[in-house]
Design an enzyme around this catalytic site. Structure first.
Site, mmCIF file in Angstrom:
data_model
loop_
_atom_site.group_PDB
_atom_site.id
_atom_site.type_symbol
_atom_site.label_atom_id
_atom_site.label_comp_id
_atom_site.label_asym_id
_atom_site.label_seq_id
_atom_site.Cartn_x
_atom_site.Cartn_y
_atom_site.Cartn_z
ATOM 1 N N HIS A 46 0.862 -1.184 0.000
ATOM 2 C CA HIS A 46 0.000 0.000 0.000
ATOM 3 C C HIS A 46 0.902 1.239 0.000
ATOM 4 O O HIS A 46 1.750 1.381 0.872
ATOM 5 C CB HIS A 46 -0.918 -0.004 1.225
ATOM 6 N N GLY A 88 6.104 -5.925 4.928
ATOM 7 C CA GLY A 88 5.889 -5.752 3.501
ATOM 8 C C GLY A 88 4.481 -5.318 3.151
ATOM 9 O O GLY A 88 3.989 -5.571 2.059
ATOM 10 N N LYS A 89 3.814 -4.646 4.079
ATOM 11 C CA LYS A 89 2.416 -4.306 3.852
ATOM 12 C C LYS A 89 2.236 -2.854 3.421
ATOM 13 O O LYS A 89 1.381 -2.533 2.607
ATOM 14 C CB LYS A 89 1.615 -4.532 5.133
ATOM 15 N N VAL A 90 3.022 -1.982 4.017
ATOM 16 C CA VAL A 90 2.811 -0.557 3.811
ATOM 17 C C VAL A 90 4.138 0.117 3.486
ATOM 18 O O VAL A 90 5.143 -0.119 4.156
ATOM 19 C CB VAL A 90 2.209 0.080 5.087
#
Lengths: 339, 339, 339, 339
Positions: free
Chosen positions: C266, C294-296
């Site tokens: 994101h 590793g999400k944002v």
């Protein structure tokens, strides 16, 4: 409901010698979050104690002394874990000196009807009660001590020393922090001394003697505290809460520099607090932030985000049973300052 | 720095049997603030245990299982202190089941460089690290279990039961919560099961079998949990954190009412949390507030505002050494539900 | 005191179009602490809006919809600032759908006597009241909708779409989030849908039809949400509170990866919360921590530590008056999913 | 990176006259949680202003003056919303007087590398920077003022009056709180004055003149402040943060009682803080708790749990545009005290 019914169960102060938290802290060292922070803080406190040249400053803000930790601080002094104290006036006067005079704190309720308490002259600190009539005896005792002193400007430390002397003769509870520090030459500083029961007594003292009276000189406090730091060189901070005490002791490094004396930053620092660092207030500022000001080294520093009554007994019991304090001796900074 | 350097020291889970907190909790009962709250919470937990008809629900939210409390929950079950569990998916799958497969959590730093961690496929939970490669093995194991089940709608409890069965054959660490609960017929519910590593495995499962696959039916979860409450009548809640588990178990009272069955509110309730009640979120809402909803009685309820890893070991060690759990027997709610 | 006296003043939802916060946010950009964080968050939200390819996910946890921000979310959708919503069941059912049926929230007191409230069947959320009799009408409406659906497994999104359809015919208040999203093809996901008033209705539905009934399939939810992320590529998160919605939307990146589709993190993220990051719970974890997973991305991310009702109106009014949303068009992800 | 690169963007202080928050506060009054608390607090402040006999005390703790609210306080004084100030030394000396000398605060980062900052002599307050070289100019100016005063014991108020006088001749920025208060006879008290940049200057002053020097007498501060309360009778507190200022002003009621003068409790009280009341510290104690001490009436009191920079501009802009302050006149308590 009469007053007695509210003031039935007294707060009893925890005795870290009576149990051994060693295995708990040892386990917490390999956990996460606040438990690990607590173990790391414990190790840093013990490291200060093992560093023979290190002067250890205890700072007190908040109401842990009322809330059951009073004996913790006394036992830290008696067992040579603390060399000087910087505290709020309330911790020293309203709580410690107050109990030395024979009074007590009481278990109360955080959801009490405050109007009803007011009607009974009961003061509330979250879930703890105080008899305001007794607090006024405390105020008046401060006035009495002030009345008998030679007029002039005293540091809070000098005044608290006189309180200690008074207690050697008149205390009902022998084991107060004020008295024990007096007897072991551990100086106590209250940079905002009048913001406490002492303030009431001292205002009454000046009101009654508008021409010849004593004053408290906080500049002198700052100078004396800085002198200790300049002489001690190596130092560690063990801080309960934040407030003025935290800022004041940290500032001694800068103050020494201003006086032209190069001193190292505080080499060790632990703070236990529930405060939130995001509002930019000093109470809650991280120790890393303090390092930007040149106040605290960041090699051995730990914030413990916890309400102190829950973790302080574990930390101090561990250090007590570890026994490294046995090799320390009293530094007697009061003697140095009184020379 | 290679990955190994980050993943060097494992989190070790505290064993509340290995130390005795009795004298600490006994002392805290006469203190203030969080220490007294901790003691009161301990007494309420023990009271649930002594109340023979009482079903005890443990709820888990947050990361205490990763952070060193995993064995606490296992030992609570083994020693008959818990009859059913409501948890976040992460607590059960990413943490407990994950370690059952032989993987570990690691001590890390809350001020780590997250970009560097990312480069090494290391996931961070505050000051704790996880190897993401290992987490993917966990995801895939979930998929494997799902692949072998008969297509249809399962409650999360039924699926977790299958995970327990799987572990009886394949676990590397025998003492996981999932396996121990399976073996003792303690049901585990995850009302938001897919919000976890399980979600990845199950999506993959459905992706690969778009026509014939399993689904998780959270309505069934709610019905099963409510059935327990309807049958149990007397109940107590021991809640670590808030979140969906807290809300879900509290709502069983209302749900029973909706189904036309009159059940009492939860008679005992303890919650340990750092959350702040002032934002109106359920996680942080007080137990008194819950009583306005008809969910929780307020005679025996206590909020403990603390990070759980710091107080949970003290609470459970006390209750363990008190020994009242010895007179309890396993309620085996799983058997009731599987009938 | 009768019930009416408690339920006298209704909560009125703030209208960010009716005032212009531009000069306030512009000033806050050059201040410190929460004010600057608020301005930075505003700028990031506006940046998402200006990035034409970007899909904006709004996540809702907590009770801001009950507490006066319901129209904020509706107006964000109507003005094309939001393309999909991930929310707690309570936000969507107990609060928004509830008001669509013609009911209200009421101004109350955070220090109310909860027993008295209970006696009147009034539910309390901090300082806000709900009439429980009305809430049961809401539960039953959910049951009615479920009863008329073809048996089978539905994602929460599919069920909420049916709720929207229901409202187009029966709503008393036209401007609800559920209805407006239905009309503009903005999908709403509730990964823990049954943890709400919907849960009661659906349990009753299954209880009454033990053989032929609907279920909610949260795996399907996760897959659908991931499909959006896979198709959208560029995405931004605007998160009110944490909870399951925050975790769920962040996990889509990992989920896509598991399905063999490489998607970017994101790219934009804002979270408004009062939660404390030090307990390791997801609700409170920083967005920097999320980047380790590793999400944002961390280039445009901002945590705003504030209770949302106090800053959200300022943020959204600014973005509204800035007008960059005028160049956006509805992405209509519901159409994509329903194909 | 050289020092200049860190100190590039200055903090600009918000001007509540430049925007009108009336419609926002009016809307917030019908919302919940912090937004409603903010509106109620605004109404109480305005009520103090409309109560013609009421003396309004502003208390300042924390770093909001550095963080962009400095002009708020100045404008409150200029527009007759404040009659006396009780503040931390840092608010008055390190922040306000410092900027009056022509220096600035700078926008920084809360995740800065503190070691690097230290190397550049840059001090950090959360996300705000200060040039320590400039702060030392401030220290030295204090020393200079002290050097020129007649030896003796001064209240902090008297010393700050001299600082105001100094600024009338030497200030680079005319609109400082110290100067504006001097010019309008609004007294400023710093009960822990030396816990600030002033401390450094005053220690140097005493160090250089060990025999003939000035001291700060906080007992005199307490007496003067109490005299105002005794004369004013009706009073309201508008408190930013807690700390010593909050406690000190509240204690004037008790102090008056000790001096045999019966005064009413503070009739109005607002506090804006992020502090957590559960640790028993004064900073965070609720105003209801203060009423048990007989300090604050509970009819018009409101805690606002928010970081002040985010809500203070809204509150004060509303009151400014409401205009009730126009009917007030300066109470000029400094004149009363200097008689």
């Amino acid at each position: 409901m009469n007053k007695k019914k509210f003031l039935r169960e007294t707060i009893k102060h925890i005795d870290f010698k009576s149990f051994d938290s060693t295995s708990i802290i040892d386990a917490m060292r390999d956990m996460s979050f606040t438990s690990r922070d607590t173990a790391v803080a414990t190790d840093i406190l013990n490291r200060m104690i093992k560093d023979k040249g290190c002067t250890i400053f205890l700072t007190l803000a908040g109401s842990t002394s009322a809330g059951g930790c009073m004996q913790v601080y006394v036992d830290m002094v008696k067992n040579k874990m603390v060399d000087a104290i910087v505290a709020t006036g309330a911790s020293i006067v309203d709580m410690d000196f107050f109990e030395a005079l024979g009074f007590k704190h009481y278990k109360g309720s955080s959801t009490a009807n405050d109007k009803e308490l007011r009607d009974h002259y009961i003061d509330r600190i979250y879930d703890t009660y105080i008899d305001e009539d007794e607090l006024q005896v405390c105020d008046n005792t401060i006035k009495k001590i002030a009345d008998e002193l030679k007029p002039g400007a005293y540091s809070s430390r000098e005044f608290i020393r006189e309180m200690g002397l008074y207690l050697t003769k008149h205390s009902k509870k022998k084991d107060s922090l004020v008295q024990v520090c007096f007897e072991n030459n551990v100086p106590i500083f209250c940079p905002a001394f009048t913001d406490s029961s002492a303030g009431f007594g001292l205002v009454k003292h000046q009101w009654d003697s508008p021409k010849k009276h004593i004053t408290i000189d906080p500049v002198k406090d700052f100078m004396e505290l800085t002198k200790i730091k300049m002489k001690a060189k190596t130092s560690g901070l063990f801080m309960i809460g934040g407030g003025v005490p935290k800022n004041f002791i940290q500032d001694t490094v800068i103050c020494a520099e201003m006086l032209g004396v190069d001193v190292p930053m505080h080499q060790y620092a632990v703070q236990i607090t529930v405060a939130d660092p995001r509002d930019g207030a000093c109470s809650s500022s991280t120790l890393k932030e303090a390092s930007s000001w040149g106040k605290v080294e960041t090699i051995y520093e730990q914030m413990v985000y916890a309400e102190a009554t829950s973790v302080l007994p574990l930390i101090t019991s561990y250090v007590y049973h570890k026994g490294d304090w046995k090799k320390r001796k009293f530094q007697e900074w009061s003697k140095y300052l009184d020379k």
